[in-house]
Structure formats: structure tokens, C-alpha cells
Design an enzyme around this catalytic site. Structure first.
Site, PDB file in Angstrom:
ATOM      1  N   GLY A 182      48.545  48.126  50.072  1.00  0.00           N
ATOM      2  CA  GLY A 182      48.048  49.656  50.643  1.00  0.00           C
ATOM      3  C   GLY A 182      47.924  51.052  50.818  1.00  0.00           C
ATOM      4  O   GLY A 182      47.553  51.810  50.618  1.00  0.00           O
ATOM      5  N   GLY A 184      50.382  52.676  48.750  1.00  0.00           N
ATOM      6  CA  GLY A 184      50.182  53.716  47.885  1.00  0.00           C
ATOM      7  C   GLY A 184      49.852  54.766  47.575  1.00  0.00           C
ATOM      8  O   GLY A 184      48.352  54.926  47.327  1.00  0.00           O
ATOM      9  N   CYS A 187      46.723  54.158  45.547  1.00  0.00           N
ATOM     10  CA  CYS A 187      45.923  52.589  45.765  1.00  0.00           C
ATOM     11  C   CYS A 187      45.063  53.224  46.301  1.00  0.00           C
ATOM     12  O   CYS A 187      44.920  53.896  46.960  1.00  0.00           O
ATOM     13  CB  CYS A 187      47.270  52.286  46.163  1.00  0.00           C
ATOM     14  SG  CYS A 187      46.212  50.456  47.164  1.00  0.00           S
TER      15      CYS A 187
HETATM   16  P1  5GP Z   1      54.125  54.949  45.558  1.00  0.00           P
HETATM   17  O1  5GP Z   1      54.954  55.453  46.173  1.00  0.00           O
HETATM   18  O2  5GP Z   1      53.591  55.483  44.789  1.00  0.00           O
HETATM   19  O3  5GP Z   1      53.469  54.993  47.196  1.00  0.00           O
HETATM   20  O4  5GP Z   1      54.121  53.260  45.544  1.00  0.00           O
HETATM   21  C1  5GP Z   1      53.673  52.448  44.583  1.00  0.00           C
HETATM   22  C2  5GP Z   1      53.262  51.558  44.976  1.00  0.00           C
HETATM   23  O5  5GP Z   1      52.043  51.307  44.882  1.00  0.00           O
HETATM   24  C3  5GP Z   1      53.644  50.086  43.424  1.00  0.00           C
HETATM   25  O6  5GP Z   1      54.577  49.150  43.433  1.00  0.00           O
HETATM   26  C4  5GP Z   1      52.598  49.160  43.690  1.00  0.00           C
HETATM   27  O7  5GP Z   1      52.831  48.397  45.176  1.00  0.00           O
HETATM   28  C5  5GP Z   1      51.321  50.001  44.406  1.00  0.00           C
HETATM   29  N1  5GP Z   1      50.554  50.263  43.109  1.00  0.00           N
HETATM   30  C6  5GP Z   1      50.950  50.651  42.676  1.00  0.00           C
HETATM   31  N2  5GP Z   1      49.358  50.730  41.306  1.00  0.00           N
HETATM   32  C7  5GP Z   1      48.666  50.370  42.275  1.00  0.00           C
HETATM   33  C8  5GP Z   1      46.811  49.961  42.124  1.00  0.00           C
HETATM   34  O8  5GP Z   1      46.798  50.504  40.422  1.00  0.00           O
HETATM   35  N3  5GP Z   1      46.421  49.852  43.163  1.00  0.00           N
HETATM   36  C9  5GP Z   1      46.912  49.020  44.055  1.00  0.00           C
HETATM   37  N4  5GP Z   1      46.704  48.887  45.411  1.00  0.00           N
HETATM   38  N5  5GP Z   1      48.313  49.701  44.372  1.00  0.00           N
HETATM   39  C10 5GP Z   1      49.236  50.184  43.154  1.00  0.00           C
END
Ligand code: 5GP
Length: 348
Positions: A182, A184, A187
Site C-alpha cells: 500500500g 507505493g 498504488c
Molecule cells: P514507489 O516507489 O513508486 O512509491 O512504489 C513502487 C512500488 O509500488 C512497486 O515496486 C510496487 O510494489 C508497488 N506498485 C506498483 N504498481 C502498483 C499498483 O498498481 N498497485 C499497487 N498496490 N502497488 C503498486
């Protein structure tokens, strides 16, 4: 029903307290880590930052940029490269800077099988198996199956946010457990399902469980500024996976559009309707999208961003007197700066 009353923290809830230090300059700080993985027994030496296996982040161009940069950063390639492209990449450029990514769908396993039968198959050394919900029993079975099949390959598996499931995945054969549900940047799981766990506490609890078994954790998601990486490493993360912080650069293989003289790229979650329309022919009837699509400013070259990130971590080490990244978590004292957790959806 039960309510857990312990306070759980996110990056924004803490700061790192400075400590007396003998370091004169951040140049003296070594932010590479050395690991021998629990099961594969392979060795890793580098700056333990991984580009997320997302469209526009886990690209071959990103992996090449990391190889050129020379500090041992790695990219988890997104799951949608055609087999031929993967084979060509491994044959020509080797595997040092990449993780092969799969989910647990039949087509993922078939693709891996097909890859292993090619001459490039012998070069596979790092595998990232990830699903949105690492708590399902079939997931742990899948990790066990992959460990039996690929005893010398380093396996990273997730995502989970609690110590007991970290232990289960490590015992099933993962070398590194990926932590984060959660947090991300694109996300929407917390909004769509109400499920999640504040990321700093998840890292602290999962790292503690993993290290007790000789395993490692990768903090995945929620870092928005270099200081968040210092907090994640301070909390015990062995690797950090970045999506949004690496998105929007020239190595992201995304389309750049110009509007009113400004350049933008589209960045989307891998469970967003954009991704599902692109890769799976739409959002299946039984599920909802758990990711969003955003337009972000085009950021050009990756090098200045990397310099900011790595410089920020080095600087954090000097503030607490850690000569190496390994020492950072031992020398970290967090100061709580918020009274209660709100804004759990990670929005400002
Ligand atoms: P960020 O660095 O952008 O905060 O987080 C990256 C991570 O978000 C990714 O490695 C993956 O675990 C998660 N993530 C990527 N796309 C999605 C999505 O569509 N839904 C969710 N729940 N998590 C995502």
C-alpha cells in the site's frame, strides 16, 4: 475483531537524530553493501537500490544506466518484455544489473521455462517473484517450487508487511523478502481495500524477523525523497526498491508529450486500469484496479537524480557517524515527530 494499539510509523512520522561523528566529509562514507544470500550463496556488492519492476521504471535502459554508473544498482525488469528481448539482453549485457521478474500466473512460469531453455538461461542469477498479496498459501508454495528448481538463483519474493510471513517466505526459499503493501506512489490498495501497514514499521518488523533467519529484506514503495531511503536503511532495510523516484527520466522508455511548452510522461501502477488494458486486455470482471495513472513532469537525464539520492544517503551517514551504510541502522535513533498517524493514503 481485534484492535492493535501499538503505534505503527511511516517515513513522515520520524526524523533521524544526529550523533557525534568523527567523519570529516561524506566522501569518506561507503554506501555499498556486501551480502552472501541465504540460499543461493551468491555474493552481492553494490549500492542496494533496485528499480521497481514497473513499466517506465524497470527498463533495460535503466539497467544499462545503472551498469554505466558503476555502483552496482540493479533494475528488476518489468514483466512484459518479450522473451527474445530478454534473451538478447542477457546474452549481450549479462545479468549483473538485472532481476528477471515474474508473477505466479501460468504465462509467467511458461515464459521463465522458455527462457531457461535458451542459451541465455544459464545466465539467470536473480529472480524477483512478486504479487500484490504475498500472504496466499499458493504463493509460498510457488516460492518453494522455484527454490527447488533454481537452487543457485537468488530469489526475492513478496510483498508482505509482517514478521511471521517474512519468516515463512524465507523458509520457503526466498533470499530476500520484499516488504510493502500500500505505500507505493501510484498504488490505491489502501483506498480500495482498506488493507495496508505503515511502511517504516513494516520494514523494522520484517527486517528483524529476516535477520534472525539470515535473510534479507527489500523495502518496496513509499520513498518520495532521498531522506526516506536513509530512514528505510536506518530501519533495517537491506535493499530499497524505487518506482516513482526513478520515473520520468530518459531511460524510462515512456512516451514524452509536450503541453504548453512543458514535457510530461505518463506513469501508472502495474495494477492500474492503464496497465491492465495494455497488458491483459482490460480489467477482469472480478477485480478492481488498485493502481492509478498520473502525468508527471519529464525529468531528462537520470544522473542528477541518482546523485541526489546517493548524496542524500551519504550525508545521512555523516550526520550519525556511520562510515559505511551497514553501520547506519546501528547508529540510527528515530525521533517521532507526529502524534498520530493520519494521511495513510500517502497523499499530501
Ligand atoms: P514507489 O516507489 O513508486 O512509491 O512504489 C513502487 C512500488 O509500488 C512497486 O515496486 C510496487 O510494489 C508497488 N506498485 C506498483 N504498481 C502498483 C499498483 O498498481 N498497485 C499497487 N498496490 N502497488 C503498486
Amino acid at each position: 475483531m481485534r484492535i492493535e494499539q501499538d503505534i505503527k510509523l511511516d517515513f513522515k512520522d520520524v526524523l533521524i537524530r544526529p550523533k557525534r561523528s568523527t567523519l570529516a566529509s561524506r566522501k569518506e562514507v561507503d554506501i555499498r553493501r556486501e551480502y552472501t544470500f541465504k540460499w543461493s550463496r551468491q555474493k552481492y556488492h553494490g549500492v542496494p537500490i533496485i528499480a521497481a519492476n514497473m513499466d517506465g521504471v524497470g527498463t533495460m535502459a535503466m539497467a544499462r544506466a545503472f551498469a554505466a554508473q558503476g555502483d552496482g544498482l540493479t533494475a528488476a525488469l518489468h514483466k512484459h518484455y518479450p522473451l527474445d528481448d530478454l534473451v538478447a539482453f542477457y546474452e549481450k549485457e549479462g545479468s549483473a544489473n538485472i532481476w528477471f521478474s515474474i508473477g505466479v500466473a501460468e504465462r509467467d512460469e511458461e515464459k521463465l521455462e522458455a527462457f531457461l531453455k535458451t542459451p541465455a538461461g544459464a545466465k539467470l542469477d536473480k529472480l524477483c517473484i512478486d504479487v500484490a498479496n504475498g500472504y496466499s498459501e499458493p504463493f509460498a508454495h510457488f516460492v518453494r517450487k522455484m527454490r527447488e528448481k533454481l537452487p543457485h538463483v537468488t530469489i526475492m519474493a513478496g510483498n508482505v508487511v509482517t514478521g511471521e510471513m517474512t519468516e515463512e517466505l524465507l523458509l520457503a526459499g526466498a533470499d530476500v523478502v520484499k516488504v510493502g503493501i500500500g505505500p507505493g506512489s501510484v498504488c490505491t490498495t489502501r483506498k480500495m481495500t482498506g488493507v495496508g501497514y505503515p511502511q517504516l514499521s513494516a520494514i523494522i518488523e520484517c527486517a528483524d524477523a529476516a535477520h534472525g533467519l539470515g535473510g534479507l529484506v527489500c523495502a518496496d514503495g513509499g520513498c518520495t525523497v532521498p531522506g526516506d531511503l536513509s530512514k528505510a536503511f536506518g530501519a533495517g532495510a537491506d535493499f530499497i526498491m524505487l518506482g516513482g523516484m526513478l520515473a520520468g527520466h530518459d531511460v524510462c522508455e515512456g512516451e514524452v508529450v509536450e503541453e504548453n511548452g512543458r514535457k510530461y510522461v505518463t506513469f501508472y501502477g502495474m495494477s492500474s486500469s492503464t496497465a491492465m488494458n495494455k497488458h491483459s486486455g482490460g480489467v477482469a470482471e472480478y477485480r478492481a484496479s488498485e493502481g492509478k495513472t498520473v502525468k508527471i513532469p519529464y525529468r531528462g537525464e537520470l544522473a542528477p537524480t541518482l546523485q541526489d539520492i546517493l548524496g542524500g544517503i551519504r550525508s545521512a551517514c555523516t550526520y550519525v557517524g556511520a562510515r559505511t551504510l551497514k553501520e547506519l541502522s546501528k547508529r540510527t535513533t528515530f525521533v517521532r515527530v507526529t502524534q498520530q498517524i493520519n494521511n495513510v493514503f500517502g497523499e499530501s
